[in-house]
Design a protein around this motif. Structure first.
Motif, PDB file in Angstrom:
ATOM      1  N   ASP A  27      -5.699  49.769  39.856  1.00  0.00           N
ATOM      2  CA  ASP A  27      -5.110  49.345  41.147  1.00  0.00           C
ATOM      3  C   ASP A  27      -5.957  48.264  41.821  1.00  0.00           C
ATOM      4  O   ASP A  27      -5.468  47.521  42.655  1.00  0.00           O
ATOM      5  N   LYS A  28      -7.224  48.137  41.452  1.00  0.00           N
ATOM      6  CA  LYS A  28      -8.095  47.062  41.966  1.00  0.00           C
ATOM      7  C   LYS A  28      -8.505  46.130  40.828  1.00  0.00           C
ATOM      8  O   LYS A  28      -9.594  45.536  40.842  1.00  0.00           O
ATOM      9  N   LEU A  29      -7.641  46.021  39.840  1.00  0.00           N
ATOM     10  CA  LEU A  29      -7.886  45.158  38.669  1.00  0.00           C
ATOM     11  C   LEU A  29      -9.268  45.414  38.057  1.00  0.00           C
ATOM     12  O   LEU A  29      -9.955  44.498  37.628  1.00  0.00           O
ATOM     13  N   LYS A  64      -3.062  43.630  33.273  1.00  0.00           N
ATOM     14  CA  LYS A  64      -3.415  42.350  33.899  1.00  0.00           C
ATOM     15  C   LYS A  64      -4.863  41.931  33.738  1.00  0.00           C
ATOM     16  O   LYS A  64      -5.159  40.748  33.708  1.00  0.00           O
ATOM     17  N   ALA A  68     -11.703  42.127  37.281  1.00  0.00           N
ATOM     18  CA  ALA A  68     -11.525  40.976  38.197  1.00  0.00           C
ATOM     19  C   ALA A  68     -12.739  40.736  39.070  1.00  0.00           C
ATOM     20  O   ALA A  68     -12.615  40.107  40.130  1.00  0.00           O
ATOM     21  N   ALA A  70     -16.899  41.669  40.727  1.00  0.00           N
ATOM     22  CA  ALA A  70     -17.545  42.657  41.592  1.00  0.00           C
ATOM     23  C   ALA A  70     -16.559  42.990  42.703  1.00  0.00           C
ATOM     24  O   ALA A  70     -15.665  42.191  43.003  1.00  0.00           O
ATOM     25  N   ASP A  71     -16.719  44.157  43.316  1.00  0.00           N
ATOM     26  CA  ASP A  71     -15.789  44.564  44.371  1.00  0.00           C
ATOM     27  C   ASP A  71     -16.081  43.764  45.642  1.00  0.00           C
ATOM     28  O   ASP A  71     -17.101  43.967  46.293  1.00  0.00           O
ATOM     29  N   ILE A  72     -15.157  42.873  45.989  1.00  0.00           N
ATOM     30  CA  ILE A  72     -15.405  41.927  47.089  1.00  0.00           C
ATOM     31  C   ILE A  72     -15.508  42.670  48.431  1.00  0.00           C
ATOM     32  O   ILE A  72     -16.254  42.269  49.318  1.00  0.00           O
ATOM     33  N   PRO A 137     -15.661  32.568  39.810  1.00  0.00           N
ATOM     34  CA  PRO A 137     -15.192  31.981  41.071  1.00  0.00           C
ATOM     35  C   PRO A 137     -16.096  32.262  42.277  1.00  0.00           C
ATOM     36  O   PRO A 137     -15.702  32.029  43.420  1.00  0.00           O
ATOM     37  N   PHE A 250     -10.987  36.103  51.417  1.00  0.00           N
ATOM     38  CA  PHE A 250     -10.324  36.778  50.289  1.00  0.00           C
ATOM     39  C   PHE A 250      -9.636  38.046  50.784  1.00  0.00           C
ATOM     40  O   PHE A 250      -8.463  38.299  50.479  1.00  0.00           O
ATOM     41  N   LYS A 253      -6.593  37.455  52.676  1.00  0.00           N
ATOM     42  CA  LYS A 253      -5.609  36.705  51.863  1.00  0.00           C
ATOM     43  C   LYS A 253      -5.318  35.330  52.477  1.00  0.00           C
ATOM     44  O   LYS A 253      -4.172  34.952  52.709  1.00  0.00           O
TER      45      LYS A 253
HETATM   46  N1  COA Z   1     -12.703  43.094  44.397  1.00  0.00           N
HETATM   47  C1  COA Z   1     -11.997  43.969  45.113  1.00  0.00           C
HETATM   48  N2  COA Z   1     -10.664  44.084  45.027  1.00  0.00           N
HETATM   49  C2  COA Z   1     -10.042  43.276  44.141  1.00  0.00           C
HETATM   50  C3  COA Z   1     -10.717  42.342  43.365  1.00  0.00           C
HETATM   51  C4  COA Z   1     -12.131  42.273  43.518  1.00  0.00           C
HETATM   52  N3  COA Z   1     -12.874  41.435  42.813  1.00  0.00           N
HETATM   53  N4  COA Z   1      -9.839  41.684  42.594  1.00  0.00           N
HETATM   54  C5  COA Z   1      -8.640  42.201  42.884  1.00  0.00           C
HETATM   55  N5  COA Z   1      -8.751  43.151  43.821  1.00  0.00           N
HETATM   56  C6  COA Z   1      -7.700  43.970  44.418  1.00  0.00           C
HETATM   57  C7  COA Z   1      -6.867  43.160  45.413  1.00  0.00           C
HETATM   58  O1  COA Z   1      -7.509  43.128  46.686  1.00  0.00           O
HETATM   59  C8  COA Z   1      -5.607  43.971  45.429  1.00  0.00           C
HETATM   60  O2  COA Z   1      -5.803  45.124  46.216  1.00  0.00           O
HETATM   61  P1  COA Z   1      -4.644  45.592  47.279  1.00  0.00           P
HETATM   62  O3  COA Z   1      -3.451  45.894  46.416  1.00  0.00           O
HETATM   63  O4  COA Z   1      -5.241  46.794  47.929  1.00  0.00           O
HETATM   64  O5  COA Z   1      -4.432  44.402  48.190  1.00  0.00           O
HETATM   65  C9  COA Z   1      -5.465  44.445  43.982  1.00  0.00           C
HETATM   66  O6  COA Z   1      -6.767  44.358  43.423  1.00  0.00           O
HETATM   67  C10 COA Z   1      -4.539  43.564  43.147  1.00  0.00           C
HETATM   68  O7  COA Z   1      -4.994  42.229  43.256  1.00  0.00           O
HETATM   69  P2  COA Z   1      -4.067  41.017  43.754  1.00  0.00           P
HETATM   70  O8  COA Z   1      -4.957  39.962  44.321  1.00  0.00           O
HETATM   71  O9  COA Z   1      -2.965  41.526  44.637  1.00  0.00           O
HETATM   72  O10 COA Z   1      -3.456  40.563  42.349  1.00  0.00           O
HETATM   73  P3  COA Z   1      -2.920  39.116  41.962  1.00  0.00           P
HETATM   74  O11 COA Z   1      -2.244  39.283  40.657  1.00  0.00           O
HETATM   75  O12 COA Z   1      -2.141  38.521  43.097  1.00  0.00           O
HETATM   76  O13 COA Z   1      -4.223  38.220  41.769  1.00  0.00           O
HETATM   77  C11 COA Z   1      -6.458  37.744  40.975  1.00  0.00           C
HETATM   78  C12 COA Z   1      -5.129  38.500  40.739  1.00  0.00           C
HETATM   79  C13 COA Z   1      -7.427  38.200  39.915  1.00  0.00           C
HETATM   80  C14 COA Z   1      -6.218  36.224  40.841  1.00  0.00           C
HETATM   81  C15 COA Z   1      -6.984  38.060  42.394  1.00  0.00           C
HETATM   82  O14 COA Z   1      -6.983  39.472  42.560  1.00  0.00           O
HETATM   83  C16 COA Z   1      -8.385  37.569  42.654  1.00  0.00           C
HETATM   84  O15 COA Z   1      -8.587  36.383  42.891  1.00  0.00           O
HETATM   85  N6  COA Z   1      -9.376  38.494  42.641  1.00  0.00           N
HETATM   86  C17 COA Z   1     -10.741  38.176  42.971  1.00  0.00           C
HETATM   87  C18 COA Z   1     -11.419  37.425  41.847  1.00  0.00           C
HETATM   88  C19 COA Z   1     -12.831  37.078  42.222  1.00  0.00           C
HETATM   89  O16 COA Z   1     -13.093  36.246  43.090  1.00  0.00           O
HETATM   90  N7  COA Z   1     -13.766  37.718  41.539  1.00  0.00           N
HETATM   91  C20 COA Z   1     -15.158  37.455  41.707  1.00  0.00           C
HETATM   92  C21 COA Z   1     -15.771  38.437  42.601  1.00  0.00           C
HETATM   93  S1  COA Z   1     -17.525  38.197  42.655  1.00  0.00           S
END
Ligand code: COA
Length: 261
Positions: A27-29, A64, A68, A70-72, A137, A250, A253
């Motif tokens: 759910d948090k990728l 997917k 994705a 570290a947990d932001i 990123p 982030f 959004k």
């Molecule tokens: N940390 C915490 N939560 C994250 C996350 C991360 N790195 N990546 C994704 N999630 C969460 C989203 O907040 C979302 O949670 P929500 O449903 O409670 O809002 C859920 O995972 C699904 O992600 P979402 O962004 O809705 O999916 P998407 O298909 O639209 O986009 C990505 C996918 C990967 C492009 C996008 O999630 C993203 O850019 N993630 C961060 C990537 C990043 O910067 N990583 C480096 C961190 S150091």
């Protein structure tokens, strides 16, 4: 502790000593929060002497993502000291993976961003599915990679391309990752696990002590990495307004509006 005690990790072991570790937070990728990192640390300690594991494959749950990042949400509240210490502990866990005594293969089945790309780079070999997207990123959050990415990426693909990937923060597709040597092989989603298990089984025909020593010898080529520098700089950035802005943007959004302070 048994592997079934983990909340975010799933371990499956076959008869042939191929183990598959799935990061299980779809759910948090599969983002790496503190608990996932702690569990990874525990599991790698356990598997070192586990006779049922000869090769370990790491992948991500769901369709997917591998991981994705570290947990932001957790990152967003870090102070300088906490940032430096998180970076150092992430580095230590990933170092444990890189110096594991048995081969570790990342099966990158989708997004491998930030800490996810760094986890894949800590593994000995990377196989990607056709839909994989790999990138660092962190600069878009006002940060730098803090789990060894600034050191391992140039080691794997050279300084010039590593600069481009880290300074743009833009991910690359599987095919490009293959062309620049970041991944070893690209397979369709349907074939990727079969290919990876087959690769693992080829390794397992060889002497386990020889595999261990080969990993150790190859790693010694890269023993001068500056992980301490990376952790210090990561911590310093946690003290900036740009970092608060980048992580908040982030979570809210929206696009970040960096001021350079
Ligand atoms: N940390 C915490 N939560 C994250 C996350 C991360 N790195 N990546 C994704 N999630 C969460 C989203 O907040 C979302 O949670 P929500 O449903 O409670 O809002 C859920 O995972 C699904 O992600 P979402 O962004 O809705 O999916 P998407 O298909 O639209 O986009 C990505 C996918 C990967 C492009 C996008 O999630 C993203 O850019 N993630 C961060 C990537 C990043 O910067 N990583 C480096 C961190 S150091």
């Amino acid at each position: 502790m048994k592997s079934s005690d983990f909340e975010f990790l799933k371990l499956e072991q076959n008869q042939n000593r191929v183990s598959v570790l799935t990061i299980n937070r779809p759910d948090k990728l599969n983002a790496l929060n503190r608990s996932v990192l702690h569990e990874l640390d525990q599991l790698f300690q356990m598997l070192r002497s586990d006779p049922k594991t000869g090769v370990l494959i790491i992948t991500g749950a769901g369709e997917k993502a591998f991981v994705a990042g570290a947990d932001i949400k957790e990152l967003s509240s870090l102070t300088k000291q906490q940032g430096e210490s998180l970076s150092a502990s992430g580095q230590a866990i990933f170092d444990q993976i890189e110096s594991f005594n048995k081969p570790v293969i990342a099966l990158i089945n989708g997004y491998a961003l930030g800490g996810g790309a760094e986890l894949a780079m800590a593994c000995h070999i990377r196989i990607a599915t056709e839909n994989a997207l790999i990138g660092l990123p962190e600069v878009s959050l006002g940060l730098i990679p803090g789990y060894g990415g600034t050191q391992r990426l140039p080691n794997l693909i050279g300084k010039s391309k590593a600069m481009e990937m880290i300074l743009t923060g833009q991910p690359i597709k599987a095919e490009e990752a293959l062309n620049i040597g970041l991944v070893n092989h690209v397979a369709s989603t349907a074939d990727a696990m079969g290919y990876t298990v087959n690769l693992a089984e080829k390794m397992l025909k060889n002497g386990p002590l020889a595999l261990e020593k080969a990993i150790e010898a190859i790693n010694s080529v890269y023993s001068t990495n500056s992980y301490t520098k990376e952790a210090t700089l990561f911590g310093q950035l946690c003290n900036t307004n740009d970092f608060r802005e980048g992580t908040n943007a982030f979570l809210e959004k929206r696009n970040a509006d960096f001021k350079g302070n």
